[in-house]
Motif scaffolding. Structure first.
Motif, PDB file in Angstrom:
ATOM      1  N   SER A 165       1.169  -1.234  -0.098  1.00  0.00           N
ATOM      2  CA  SER A 165       0.228  -0.110  -0.056  1.00  0.00           C
ATOM      3  C   SER A 165       0.259   1.232  -0.254  1.00  0.00           C
ATOM      4  CB  SER A 165      -0.948  -0.119   1.186  1.00  0.00           C
ATOM      5  OG  SER A 165      -1.647   1.130   1.558  1.00  0.00           O
ATOM      6  N   ILE A 166       2.243   1.475   0.869  1.00  0.00           N
ATOM      7  CA  ILE A 166       2.632   2.254   1.138  1.00  0.00           C
ATOM      8  C   ILE A 166       3.396   2.468  -0.074  1.00  0.00           C
ATOM      9  CG2 ILE A 166       5.265   3.224   1.429  1.00  0.00           C
ATOM     10  CD1 ILE A 166       3.925   1.865   4.029  1.00  0.00           C
ATOM     11  N   VAL A 167       3.349   1.692  -0.990  1.00  0.00           N
ATOM     12  CA  VAL A 167       4.572   1.755  -2.219  1.00  0.00           C
ATOM     13  C   VAL A 167       3.216   2.820  -3.281  1.00  0.00           C
ATOM     14  CG1 VAL A 167       5.212   0.843  -4.377  1.00  0.00           C
ATOM     15  CG2 VAL A 167       5.685  -0.307  -2.618  1.00  0.00           C
ATOM     16  N   HIS A 168       1.933   3.357  -2.895  1.00  0.00           N
ATOM     17  CA  HIS A 168       1.429   3.329  -4.097  1.00  0.00           C
ATOM     18  C   HIS A 168       1.212   4.671  -3.168  1.00  0.00           C
ATOM     19  CE1 HIS A 168       1.544  -1.035  -5.367  1.00  0.00           C
ATOM     20  NE2 HIS A 168       0.662  -0.561  -6.711  1.00  0.00           N
ATOM     21  N   TYR A 169       2.145   5.069  -2.281  1.00  0.00           N
ATOM     22  CA  TYR A 169       1.246   6.740  -1.691  1.00  0.00           C
ATOM     23  C   TYR A 169       1.270   7.856  -3.372  1.00  0.00           C
ATOM     24  CZ  TYR A 169       2.476  11.416   0.748  1.00  0.00           C
ATOM     25  OH  TYR A 169       2.127  12.560   0.949  1.00  0.00           O
ATOM     26  N   PRO A 170       1.526   8.663  -3.572  1.00  0.00           N
ATOM     27  CA  PRO A 170       0.216   9.509  -2.625  1.00  0.00           C
ATOM     28  C   PRO A 170      -1.262   9.590  -3.113  1.00  0.00           C
ATOM     29  CG  PRO A 170       1.335  10.708  -4.179  1.00  0.00           C
ATOM     30  CD  PRO A 170       2.257   9.495  -4.546  1.00  0.00           C
ATOM     31  N   SER A 171      -1.666   8.345  -3.985  1.00  0.00           N
ATOM     32  CA  SER A 171      -2.868   7.690  -4.684  1.00  0.00           C
ATOM     33  C   SER A 171      -3.243   7.443  -2.919  1.00  0.00           C
ATOM     34  CB  SER A 171      -3.366   7.433  -5.368  1.00  0.00           C
ATOM     35  OG  SER A 171      -4.361   7.247  -6.003  1.00  0.00           O
ATOM     36  N   ILE A 172      -4.508   8.267  -2.613  1.00  0.00           N
ATOM     37  CA  ILE A 172      -5.198   7.109  -0.995  1.00  0.00           C
ATOM     38  C   ILE A 172      -5.959   5.833  -1.716  1.00  0.00           C
ATOM     39  CG2 ILE A 172      -7.525   7.992   0.661  1.00  0.00           C
ATOM     40  CD1 ILE A 172      -4.810   9.233   1.072  1.00  0.00           C
ATOM     41  N   TRP A 173      -6.591   6.253  -2.720  1.00  0.00           N
ATOM     42  CA  TRP A 173      -7.654   5.216  -4.150  1.00  0.00           C
ATOM     43  C   TRP A 173      -6.763   4.142  -4.300  1.00  0.00           C
ATOM     44  CZ3 TRP A 173     -12.746   4.635  -2.986  1.00  0.00           C
ATOM     45  CH2 TRP A 173     -12.963   5.699  -3.173  1.00  0.00           C
ATOM     46  N   LEU A 174      -5.742   4.068  -4.549  1.00  0.00           N
ATOM     47  CA  LEU A 174      -4.517   3.222  -4.655  1.00  0.00           C
ATOM     48  C   LEU A 174      -4.132   2.227  -3.749  1.00  0.00           C
ATOM     49  CD1 LEU A 174      -2.596   4.238  -8.189  1.00  0.00           C
ATOM     50  CD2 LEU A 174      -4.127   2.562  -8.024  1.00  0.00           C
TER      51      LEU A 174
END
Length: 228
Positions: A165-174
């Motif tokens: 999940s952290i890797v897909h920051y900054p998109s909250i949805w992702l």
């Protein structure tokens, strides 16, 4: 018979061939790749170059390990003997996910399905297999089989999901979507190792997620902008 031989091979690699030193090295390599994502994809916007570099680099590592230990591919989940079983196990989750995407997209007015989704449905599973190999196989798999530190499955799945999940920051949805995805994928992988099926579903669900929930066009961002 084939399935039993594969299971025996898994136990052999778990207990004999792969040391904790190699497992920590692989986990560190995945974390370094994640850091590279923030630098090269998010900051420098070298999305395609980073993806190609990551695929080639890890491909070289996979080939190197395969030449030394022929059975390591199946241990990592590059196998076809349980493809149908894992596919059937994951199909209900995928269908529920797609329906959820459409409902969220409808209420958020973020559905933007164009022909651009077609090439992504074809190509994204390749990157999906790579991501599942790195995140699920090398993180969850190595944490599961560490000899020096025994972790329970719930903790392993949570650690893997948080990292993914952290890797897909900054998109909250992702971040939300990949966290839920990794929770389910971690559970499946610890039961039936197969990164092919996970990669295919990751690619298909990821492509649809972008065009229904996130309201972004990765095809435009990655490919068309290069020629504009």
């Amino acid at each position: 018979m084939k399935s039993k031989l594969t299971s025996c091979l898994m136990e052999f690699y778990k207990d004999k061939l792969i040391s904790d030193k190699i497992r920590i090295f692989e986990i560190s390599g995945v974390i370094l790749t994640a850091v590279g994502k923030f630098v090269f994809m998010d900051y420098l916007n070298w999305r395609l170059l980073f993806v190609v570099f990551a695929i080639i680099s890890w491909g070289v590592y996979i080939f190197y390990r395969y030449k030394k230990e022929r059975g390591v591919l199946k241990y990592w989940g590059f196998r076809t003997d349980n493809f149908k079983k894992v596919f059937k196990l994951m199909l209900p989750f995928a269908l529920v996910s797609i329906i959820t995407f459409l409902i969220i997209g409808y209420f958020n007015n973020s559905i933007n399905l164009t022909w651009h989704v077609i090439p992504l449905l074809i190509t994204y599973p390749i990157w999906g297999v790579v991501q599942q190999y790195l995140t699920i196989s090398l993180i969850a798999g190595n944490l599961k089989d560490l000899k020096s530190k025994k972790l329970n499955n719930i903790l392993i799945i949570l650690i893997t999901a948080v990292l993914f999940s952290i890797v897909h920051y900054p998109s909250i949805w992702l971040m939300i979507g990949t966290f839920i995805l990794a929770l389910f994928y971690g559970y499946v992988f610890l039961k039936q190792r197969n990164v092919y099926v996970m990669g295919v579903f990751h690619g298909w669900l990821g492509a649809l997620f972008y065009y229904t929930v996130v309201d972004r066009d990765p095809f435009q961002e990655v490919f068309l902008n290069i020629f504009s």
